[in-house]
Scaffold this motif. Sequence first.
Motif, mmCIF file in Angstrom:
data_model
loop_
_atom_site.group_PDB
_atom_site.id
_atom_site.type_symbol
_atom_site.label_atom_id
_atom_site.label_comp_id
_atom_site.label_asym_id
_atom_site.label_seq_id
_atom_site.Cartn_x
_atom_site.Cartn_y
_atom_site.Cartn_z
ATOM 1 N N GLU A 80 0.846 -1.185 0.000
ATOM 2 C CA GLU A 80 0.000 0.000 0.000
ATOM 3 C C GLU A 80 0.882 1.235 0.000
ATOM 4 O O GLU A 80 1.742 1.399 0.849
ATOM 5 N N SER A 81 0.698 2.117 -0.935
ATOM 6 C CA SER A 81 1.549 3.286 -1.071
ATOM 7 C C SER A 81 0.787 4.548 -0.702
ATOM 8 O O SER A 81 -0.420 4.627 -0.867
ATOM 9 N N SER A 82 1.522 5.528 -0.208
ATOM 10 C CA SER A 82 0.875 6.798 0.115
ATOM 11 C C SER A 82 0.890 7.738 -1.086
ATOM 12 O O SER A 82 0.344 8.821 -1.026
ATOM 13 N N THR A 83 1.527 7.330 -2.172
ATOM 14 C CA THR A 83 1.542 8.146 -3.381
ATOM 15 C C THR A 83 0.860 7.391 -4.518
ATOM 16 O O THR A 83 0.791 6.170 -4.509
ATOM 17 N N VAL A 84 0.393 8.155 -5.499
ATOM 18 C CA VAL A 84 -0.248 7.575 -6.681
ATOM 19 C C VAL A 84 0.349 8.224 -7.918
ATOM 20 O O VAL A 84 0.941 9.299 -7.853
ATOM 21 N N GLN A 85 0.169 7.580 -9.052
ATOM 22 C CA GLN A 85 0.644 8.164 -10.296
ATOM 23 C C GLN A 85 -0.259 9.335 -10.673
ATOM 24 O O GLN A 85 -1.484 9.282 -10.513
ATOM 25 N N CYS A 86 0.344 10.392 -11.165
ATOM 26 C CA CYS A 86 -0.388 11.591 -11.555
ATOM 27 C C CYS A 86 -1.424 11.259 -12.627
ATOM 28 O O CYS A 86 -1.181 10.458 -13.521
ATOM 29 N N ARG A 87 -2.602 11.898 -12.533
ATOM 30 C CA ARG A 87 -3.670 11.670 -13.505
ATOM 31 C C ARG A 87 -3.565 12.603 -14.704
ATOM 32 O O ARG A 87 -4.354 12.517 -15.629
ATOM 33 N N GLY A 88 -2.588 13.494 -14.691
ATOM 34 C CA GLY A 88 -2.425 14.465 -15.775
ATOM 35 C C GLY A 88 -1.847 13.849 -17.044
ATOM 36 O O GLY A 88 -1.297 12.751 -17.034
ATOM 37 N N THR A 89 -1.994 14.585 -18.148
ATOM 38 C CA THR A 89 -1.421 14.144 -19.421
ATOM 39 C C THR A 89 -0.364 15.135 -19.870
ATOM 40 O O THR A 89 -0.453 16.337 -19.612
ATOM 41 N N THR A 90 0.646 14.633 -20.554
ATOM 42 C CA THR A 90 1.744 15.475 -21.043
ATOM 43 C C THR A 90 1.339 16.146 -22.356
ATOM 44 O O THR A 90 0.267 15.860 -22.915
ATOM 45 N N LYS A 91 2.203 17.023 -22.871
ATOM 46 C CA LYS A 91 1.932 17.679 -24.148
ATOM 47 C C LYS A 91 1.853 16.670 -25.280
ATOM 48 O O LYS A 91 1.137 16.872 -26.263
ATOM 49 N N ALA A 92 2.596 15.562 -25.137
ATOM 50 C CA ALA A 92 2.583 14.516 -26.166
ATOM 51 C C ALA A 92 1.319 13.665 -26.093
ATOM 52 O O ALA A 92 1.067 12.840 -26.974
ATOM 53 N N GLY A 93 0.519 13.845 -25.037
ATOM 54 C CA GLY A 93 -0.734 13.109 -24.919
ATOM 55 C C GLY A 93 -0.627 11.840 -24.092
ATOM 56 O O GLY A 93 -1.589 11.098 -23.974
ATOM 57 N N THR A 94 0.536 11.565 -23.538
ATOM 58 C CA THR A 94 0.698 10.378 -22.710
ATOM 59 C C THR A 94 0.460 10.732 -21.241
ATOM 60 O O THR A 94 0.480 11.899 -20.858
ATOM 61 N N ARG A 95 0.252 9.723 -20.441
ATOM 62 C CA ARG A 95 0.006 9.950 -19.012
ATOM 63 C C ARG A 95 1.309 10.345 -18.305
ATOM 64 O O ARG A 95 2.368 9.803 -18.578
ATOM 65 N N CYS A 96 1.200 11.291 -17.402
ATOM 66 C CA CYS A 96 2.352 11.773 -16.642
ATOM 67 C C CYS A 96 2.925 10.641 -15.796
ATOM 68 O O CYS A 96 2.184 9.843 -15.228
ATOM 69 N N LYS A 97 4.239 10.574 -15.682
ATOM 70 C CA LYS A 97 4.898 9.510 -14.927
ATOM 71 C C LYS A 97 5.200 9.907 -13.484
ATOM 72 O O LYS A 97 5.672 9.088 -12.706
ATOM 73 N N HIS A 98 4.964 11.161 -13.092
ATOM 74 C CA HIS A 98 5.235 11.602 -11.721
ATOM 75 C C HIS A 98 4.322 10.902 -10.736
ATOM 76 O O HIS A 98 3.212 10.493 -11.070
ATOM 77 N N ARG A 99 4.803 10.789 -9.483
ATOM 78 C CA ARG A 99 3.995 10.256 -8.396
ATOM 79 C C ARG A 99 3.650 11.419 -7.476
ATOM 80 O O ARG A 99 4.427 12.337 -7.320
ATOM 81 N N THR A 100 2.466 11.370 -6.879
ATOM 82 C CA THR A 100 2.016 12.475 -6.042
ATOM 83 C C THR A 100 1.285 11.957 -4.817
ATOM 84 O O THR A 100 0.690 10.887 -4.840
ATOM 85 N N SER A 101 1.357 12.747 -3.743
ATOM 86 C CA SER A 101 0.580 12.434 -2.536
ATOM 87 C C SER A 101 -0.524 13.469 -2.338
ATOM 88 O O SER A 101 -1.210 13.463 -1.332
ATOM 89 N N ILE A 102 -0.690 14.356 -3.314
ATOM 90 C CA ILE A 102 -1.742 15.364 -3.257
ATOM 91 C C ILE A 102 -3.093 14.666 -3.429
ATOM 92 O O ILE A 102 -3.242 13.778 -4.266
ATOM 93 N N ALA A 103 -4.072 15.079 -2.646
ATOM 94 C CA ALA A 103 -5.353 14.368 -2.592
ATOM 95 C C ALA A 103 -6.101 14.335 -3.926
ATOM 96 O O ALA A 103 -6.829 13.396 -4.199
ATOM 97 N N ASN A 104 -5.922 15.349 -4.771
ATOM 98 C CA ASN A 104 -6.684 15.359 -6.023
ATOM 99 C C ASN A 104 -6.078 14.461 -7.098
ATOM 100 O O ASN A 104 -6.663 14.273 -8.160
#
Length: 113
Positions: A80-104
């Motif tokens: 169980e991790s306290s971070t998740v992969q970002c739901r944002g998309t890059t300029k190229a249209g792929t999913r962002c690879k960053h991990r975040t602990s921000i609630a949104n």
Amino acid sequence: MKYFKILCFLLFTYGVKSQNVYKTPSGAKYHLASCRMVNNVSQVIPIASAVEIGLEPCKICKPPISIRSNLASQNRAKGESSTVQCRGTTKAGTRCKHRTSIANGYCFQHNPD
């Protein structure tokens, strides 16, 4: 020698649970009486209550951390991790690879706020 260690642990546990700390009216942390962040308007509460309401220890005065809060963090399921992969998309249209602990669920670059 074994009984001495057990006795010391029990005394330490009792001391941590019964210690009083100070909560400022608008703060999110708990403090020792000697901390410079404690004002005359601070409220005295037991350390167990401070942890139950979600307060964190002050980084300046470094009050003891409650035993109960350490046990709660160890009871987390494996994997169980306290971070998740970002739901944002890059300029190229792929999913962002960053991990975040921000609630949104968005990293600092894609945060819509």
